[in-house]
Design an enzyme around this catalytic site. Structure first.
Site, PDB file in Angstrom:
ATOM      1  CG  LEU A   1      40.643  41.423  32.778  1.00 60.95           C
ATOM      2  CD1 LEU A   1      41.518  42.031  33.869  1.00 60.95           C
ATOM      3  CD2 LEU A   1      41.066  41.957  31.426  1.00 60.95           C
ATOM      4  CB  SER A   2      39.847  34.761  33.900  1.00 59.99           C
ATOM      5  OG  SER A   2      40.047  33.366  33.900  1.00 59.99           O
TER       6      SER A   2
END
Length: 224
Positions: free
Chosen positions: A11-12
């Site tokens: 997600l980062s």
């Protein structure tokens, strides 16, 4: 020697920027997921490795490198067959460094300013001043794109860094085609890379979807 280990979370955006770089290099990293939501980054073993408790972190057979931009430069410098992703020519390298600082100091910083209250502090609001802040960042990038890519005519780590954030933002604050044609054309060029979807596309969609879902969930709680 074992494979380099990347402590990451798909997600980062910074993690995805490193994943894009590794794919472009043809480098097979061992990935270990660090879940920020469950506090993996605050566990003693992780803090010993990275006292700043951030992701991503690279462990290259005992050499520990935190921070996405530093990791990308390290990987290209050590494993790249040439310097196409991070030029050794001093003027182009200076431009690349400027673009990396622009990503961290403007694009990513403004994304966090918008996303963190929704994801971590229960906010259901997307204030006009914060969305305007994103639009101004879009305009700065639009004005920056004088070539096909952020610096020059071929992809570099500056593109990988910037696209990891922009692709996450555009799912929440859409890019208007009439206002940002250069950005949209640049996004399409990067999407054509054979490794783009695996390394970045799916994670960007997951992050923007998580932000929008959290916003709705927070709003529902507030109305009770």
């Amino acid at each position: 020697m074992s494979r380099p280990i990347l402590y990451t979370l798909h997600l980062s955006p910074p993690c995805r920027a490193v994943e894009l770089t590794a794919k472009a290099l043809g480098l097979d990293l061992e990935q270990k997921v660090v879940n920020l939501l469950t506090g993996d980054h605050l566990k003693p073993d992780y803090l010993k490795m990275n006292p700043q408790h951030t992701i991503p972190v690279l462990d290259d057979n005992g050499t520990i490198i935190p921070e996405s931009h530093a990791i990308m430069i390290y990987l290209v410098s050590k494993y790249g067959k040439d310097d196409s992703l991070y030029s050794k020519e001093i003027v182009k390298q200076a431009k690349l460094n400027a673009a990396l600082h622009f990503e961290s100091g403007v694009l990513f910083a403004r994304m966090r300013f918008l996303f963190e209250p929704i994801l971590f502090r229960g906010s259901s609001e997307m204030p006009a001043d914060r969305t305007e802040y994103i639009e101004k960042a879009y305009q700065l990038l639009e004005d920056t794109l004088v070539d096909d890519y952020v610096v020059g005519s071929t992809p570099t780590i500056a593109d990988f860094s910037c696209i990891s954030t922009i692709s996450s933002l555009m799912g929440v604050i859409p890019l208007e085609s009439t206002k940002y044609p250069k950005i949209l054309a640049w996004v399409d060029r990067l999407k054509a890379l054979p490794y783009y979807e695996e390394a970045n596309g799916s994670g960007a969609i997951q992050l923007s979807s998580a932000v929008l879902a959290s916003k709705e969930k927070n709003a529902a709680k507030a109305s009770l």
